[in-house]
Design an enzyme around this catalytic site. Sequence first.
Site, short mmCIF file in Angstrom:
data_model
loop_
_atom_site.label_atom_id
_atom_site.label_comp_id
_atom_site.label_asym_id
_atom_site.label_seq_id
_atom_site.Cartn_x
_atom_site.Cartn_y
_atom_site.Cartn_z
N HIS A 101 13.24 -0.53 -32.61
CA HIS A 101 12.63 1.04 -32.11
C HIS A 101 11.43 1.06 -33.07
O HIS A 101 11.51 0.73 -33.97
CB HIS A 101 13.51 1.38 -32.87
CG HIS A 101 14.92 1.84 -32.37
ND1 HIS A 101 15.69 1.07 -32.96
CD2 HIS A 101 15.68 2.89 -31.62
CE1 HIS A 101 17.29 1.85 -32.72
NE2 HIS A 101 17.38 2.16 -31.99
N ASP A 104 11.47 1.92 -36.38
CA ASP A 104 11.81 0.65 -37.56
C ASP A 104 10.78 0.28 -38.11
O ASP A 104 10.97 -0.60 -39.43
CB ASP A 104 13.18 0.14 -36.93
CG ASP A 104 13.82 0.88 -35.96
OD1 ASP A 104 14.13 1.78 -36.26
OD2 ASP A 104 14.41 0.14 -34.83
N ASP A 307 31.64 5.52 -33.06
CA ASP A 307 30.48 3.64 -32.23
C ASP A 307 30.45 3.73 -33.66
O ASP A 307 29.62 3.79 -34.72
CB ASP A 307 28.73 4.66 -32.03
CG ASP A 307 28.31 3.74 -31.47
OD1 ASP A 307 28.86 2.33 -31.42
OD2 ASP A 307 27.26 3.52 -31.33
C1 XLS Z 1 23.17 3.92 -29.95
C2 XLS Z 1 22.49 2.34 -29.42
C3 XLS Z 1 20.60 2.14 -30.80
C4 XLS Z 1 20.34 1.02 -29.12
C5 XLS Z 1 18.91 1.50 -29.37
O1 XLS Z 1 24.38 3.96 -30.03
O2 XLS Z 1 23.00 1.27 -29.73
O3 XLS Z 1 21.10 1.05 -31.01
O4 XLS Z 1 20.77 -0.25 -29.12
O5 XLS Z 1 17.93 2.21 -29.08
NI NI Z 2 25.32 1.89 -30.20
#
Ligand code: XLS
Ligand code: NI
Length: 438
Positions: A101, A104, A307
């Site tokens: 990103h 990042d 997640d």
């Molecule tokens: C979050 C997402 C993120 C994307 C990129 O749950 O997986 O990490 O892959 O923004």
């Molecule tokens: Ni994710």
Amino acid sequence: MSGYFDHIDTIKFEGVDSDNPLAFKYYDAKKKVLGKTIEEHLRVAVCYWHNFCWDGHDIFGAGTFERPWLQGNNDQAAAEAKLDAAFSFFEKLGQPFFCFHDVDIMADASTPKEHVENLAAIVDKIEAKMDASTTKLLWGTANMFSHPRFMAGASTNPNPDVAAFAALQVKHAMEATHRLGGAGYVFWGGREGYDTILNTNVGHEMNQLGRFLNMAVEHKHKIGFKGDLWIEPKPHEPTKHQYDRDVGTVYGFLKEHGLENEIGVNIEPNHATLAGNAFEHEIEMANAFGIFGSIDFNRGDPQNGWDTDQFPNDLRENTMALYYILKGGGFKNGGANFDAKVRRQSSDAEDLFHAHIGGMDLLARALMNAAEMIENDKLQAFKDDRYAEWHKGMGKQMMDGNATLDDMANYCLEENTSPAPISGRQEYLENIVTYVVK
Ligand code: XLS
Ligand code: NI
Ligand code: NI
């Protein structure tokens, strides 16, 4: 300058008999499978955010990792130290790609102008690093969910000035991706949704998102970026409901906004399961719609409903994933990004290697299993046979658009068809998979 990963040697392929935890057992990069090397098939990427940006904090506690480059302010010097650490990790692991990103990689910025300047400053450094390295960019993206300005969404915000900030970020993140030779660009709509419908005009917000993505597509063509664009579906988290909830929903959305030939999907297994879908379901839906792009490999926890972004370790699930990916033609611009993080108690440099070595070995095994299934494709043979009647007679007439409902109804009456049930053979098919997974 001594580095965080100095005590770890380059990771080599040593084969299944090795008990060196810091060696590949199955990921033999140059080994050929179905005419391509394992490396070419999988196109493995390491992500910046979970490995080099996260310090191990969770909502109940502070960081546990003590990565040297994360101590102190995130200024240009810190961004460069992080870059050095990231590329020394890539060099040791030897995977071909990475992903990031915008925020990042760069120093923190407090104004739009600073955002542009700080991103440009680090992209110069990344370009120089990449010139001296074999690691390529799989995809870039913009983080439009962490900063408080995005709490009510980015392009779907009630305030167009927030959407304008999002436009600034997407423009520059896409241009950086293009400059660094990225194969794709991802949109994950982290806060493109709502927390309560009481304050949300969903119809308007979805149209905002549709317009915004059309602008992003126009910009891609304007700058001559030849990579792919992918939406990453996720049903919720951080918001209660996100508009890009799963592959089927995304396809409907793309059609609605005339984008189905411009944007594909980046599928993440943990997002699939959050949406109540199997990983393989999402891949096959993307194949059916012709929008398969890339994968963010990881896994959820079967007992936790969020997640957890753990590294994948289920050989059967990933064998089937690779089977359907290969059946769809395999990765083109996409690849296998590990959108996964080590657990908070896995606080050493070694843990980052164990995680990726395990993930790459798993995918190499899954790939070889999938190839074996394809070489003697009993599943496909069964399906071909199961649908064979649609290639002739009334079935074909219907599919070719040459039959009306009356024609079909009359055919039924005239032929007096009252078809007997035909077994779907689920257990027989499941056994075929069981015998291959190893
Ligand atoms: C979050 C997402 C993120 C994307 C990129 O749950 O997986 O990490 O892959 O923004
Ligand atoms: Ni994710
Ligand atoms: Ni992801």
